[in-house]
Design an enzyme around this catalytic site. Structure first.
Site, PDB file in Angstrom:
ATOM      1  N   ASP A  56       0.858  -1.190   0.000  1.00  0.00           N
ATOM      2  CA  ASP A  56       0.000   0.000   0.000  1.00  0.00           C
ATOM      3  C   ASP A  56       0.895   1.241   0.000  1.00  0.00           C
ATOM      4  OD1 ASP A  56      -3.195   0.567   1.046  1.00  0.00           O
ATOM      5  OD2 ASP A  56      -1.743   2.210   1.173  1.00  0.00           O
ATOM      6  N   ILE A  57       0.490   2.235  -0.772  1.00  0.00           N
ATOM      7  CA  ILE A  57       1.297   3.458  -0.901  1.00  0.00           C
ATOM      8  C   ILE A  57       1.269   4.282   0.384  1.00  0.00           C
ATOM      9  CG2 ILE A  57      -0.478   5.064  -1.748  1.00  0.00           C
ATOM     10  CD1 ILE A  57       1.542   5.867  -3.970  1.00  0.00           C
ATOM     11  N   ASN A  65     -12.896  -3.224   2.259  1.00  0.00           N
ATOM     12  CA  ASN A  65     -13.805  -2.109   2.458  1.00  0.00           C
ATOM     13  C   ASN A  65     -14.793  -2.051   1.303  1.00  0.00           C
ATOM     14  OD1 ASN A  65     -12.642  -1.102   4.889  1.00  0.00           O
ATOM     15  ND2 ASN A  65     -10.988  -0.170   3.711  1.00  0.00           N
ATOM     16  N   VAL A  75     -10.907   3.389  -3.451  1.00  0.00           N
ATOM     17  CA  VAL A  75     -10.600   2.911  -4.805  1.00  0.00           C
ATOM     18  C   VAL A  75     -11.635   1.838  -5.163  1.00  0.00           C
ATOM     19  CG1 VAL A  75      -8.911   1.836  -6.324  1.00  0.00           C
ATOM     20  CG2 VAL A  75      -8.136   3.368  -4.492  1.00  0.00           C
ATOM     21  N   HIS A 104     -10.339  -4.940  -3.637  1.00  0.00           N
ATOM     22  CA  HIS A 104      -9.001  -5.207  -3.116  1.00  0.00           C
ATOM     23  C   HIS A 104      -9.106  -5.654  -1.673  1.00  0.00           C
ATOM     24  CE1 HIS A 104      -9.936  -0.932  -2.493  1.00  0.00           C
ATOM     25  NE2 HIS A 104      -9.255  -1.013  -1.351  1.00  0.00           N
ATOM     26  N   MET A 105      -8.178  -6.520  -1.298  1.00  0.00           N
ATOM     27  CA  MET A 105      -8.097  -7.001   0.077  1.00  0.00           C
ATOM     28  C   MET A 105      -6.845  -6.420   0.732  1.00  0.00           C
ATOM     29  SD  MET A 105      -7.844 -10.934   1.424  1.00  0.00           S
ATOM     30  CE  MET A 105      -9.434 -11.365   0.734  1.00  0.00           C
ATOM     31  N   HIS A 106      -7.033  -5.773   1.880  1.00  0.00           N
ATOM     32  CA  HIS A 106      -5.896  -5.292   2.664  1.00  0.00           C
ATOM     33  C   HIS A 106      -5.377  -6.447   3.522  1.00  0.00           C
ATOM     34  CE1 HIS A 106      -6.818  -0.835   2.256  1.00  0.00           C
ATOM     35  NE2 HIS A 106      -8.004  -1.353   1.948  1.00  0.00           N
TER      36      HIS A 106
HETATM   37  P1  DGP Z   1      -9.681   1.566   0.408  1.00  0.00           P
HETATM   38  O1  DGP Z   1      -9.911   2.667   1.407  1.00  0.00           O
HETATM   39  O2  DGP Z   1     -10.079   0.219   0.975  1.00  0.00           O
HETATM   40  O3  DGP Z   1     -10.302   1.862  -0.935  1.00  0.00           O
HETATM   41  O4  DGP Z   1      -8.084   1.506   0.217  1.00  0.00           O
HETATM   42  C1  DGP Z   1      -7.398   1.944  -0.908  1.00  0.00           C
HETATM   43  C2  DGP Z   1      -5.936   1.878  -0.594  1.00  0.00           C
HETATM   44  O5  DGP Z   1      -5.208   2.051  -1.787  1.00  0.00           O
HETATM   45  C3  DGP Z   1      -5.415   2.919   0.386  1.00  0.00           C
HETATM   46  O6  DGP Z   1      -4.933   2.266   1.561  1.00  0.00           O
HETATM   47  C4  DGP Z   1      -4.277   3.604  -0.353  1.00  0.00           C
HETATM   48  C5  DGP Z   1      -3.995   2.688  -1.504  1.00  0.00           C
HETATM   49  N1  DGP Z   1      -3.583   3.340  -2.732  1.00  0.00           N
HETATM   50  C6  DGP Z   1      -4.220   4.345  -3.374  1.00  0.00           C
HETATM   51  N2  DGP Z   1      -3.565   4.679  -4.498  1.00  0.00           N
HETATM   52  C7  DGP Z   1      -2.490   3.845  -4.568  1.00  0.00           C
HETATM   53  C8  DGP Z   1      -1.435   3.704  -5.519  1.00  0.00           C
HETATM   54  O7  DGP Z   1      -1.336   4.394  -6.530  1.00  0.00           O
HETATM   55  N3  DGP Z   1      -0.502   2.738  -5.248  1.00  0.00           N
HETATM   56  C9  DGP Z   1      -0.576   1.939  -4.138  1.00  0.00           C
HETATM   57  N4  DGP Z   1       0.387   1.038  -3.962  1.00  0.00           N
HETATM   58  N5  DGP Z   1      -1.564   2.052  -3.230  1.00  0.00           N
HETATM   59  C10 DGP Z   1      -2.506   2.997  -3.447  1.00  0.00           C
END
Ligand code: DGP
Length: 113
Positions: free
Chosen positions: A28-29, A86, A95, A99-101
């Site tokens: 995660d970024i 989420n 986003v 996706h799974m964290h």
């Molecule tokens: P959510 O709130 O569940 O939609 O989490 C989206 C996650 O995506 C958030 O923790 C930050 C991550 N994220 C957003 N943009 C990028 C990106 O460009 N690259 C990466 N690696 N993660 C990203």
């Protein structure tokens, strides 16, 4: 297209943790824990759990199996970790590409905020 769609197509770089025919896992970024990995399906078009049906069961199961693999790769399997999907605005989804964290490496409060 979402940012994760661009990552899956290789148009935006990511820090890859694991990849196979079905999924891609990457850091995660904006990590919320020492281990914070996102697992996304290569199949595009699923925004969140509200889009899934029985035809997606194997894919979702594979995402969970991948979570275990990621936890082992990141060294958090024994200590414990959390998997989160989420779904929608109230859950804070930002986003809209399913996706799974995978979070671990520190004590995680429960319930989450
Ligand atoms: P959510 O709130 O569940 O939609 O989490 C989206 C996650 O995506 C958030 O923790 C930050 C991550 N994220 C957003 N943009 C990028 C990106 O460009 N690259 C990466 N690696 N993660 C990203």
């Amino acid at each position: 297209m979402t940012i994760f769609g661009k990552i899956i197509r290789g148009e935006i770089p990511c820090s890859k943790v694991y990849e196979d025919d079905l999924v891609l896992a990457f850091d995660d970024i904006s990590p919320g824990a020492p281990c914070h990995v996102l697992i996304i399906p290569k199949q595009e078009g699923i925004q969140n759990l509200n889009d899934v049906n029985a035809s997606h069961a194997a894919l979702l199961g594979h995402m969970l199996v991948t979570a275990r693999r990621v936890a082992e790769l990141k060294g958090v399997a024994a200590g414990g970790y959390r998997t989160v999907l989420n779904t929608g605005n109230d859950a804070g989804q930002s986003v809209y590409y399913i996706h799974m964290h995978v979070l671990g490496g520190r004590d995680l409060a429960w319930p989450p905020g």
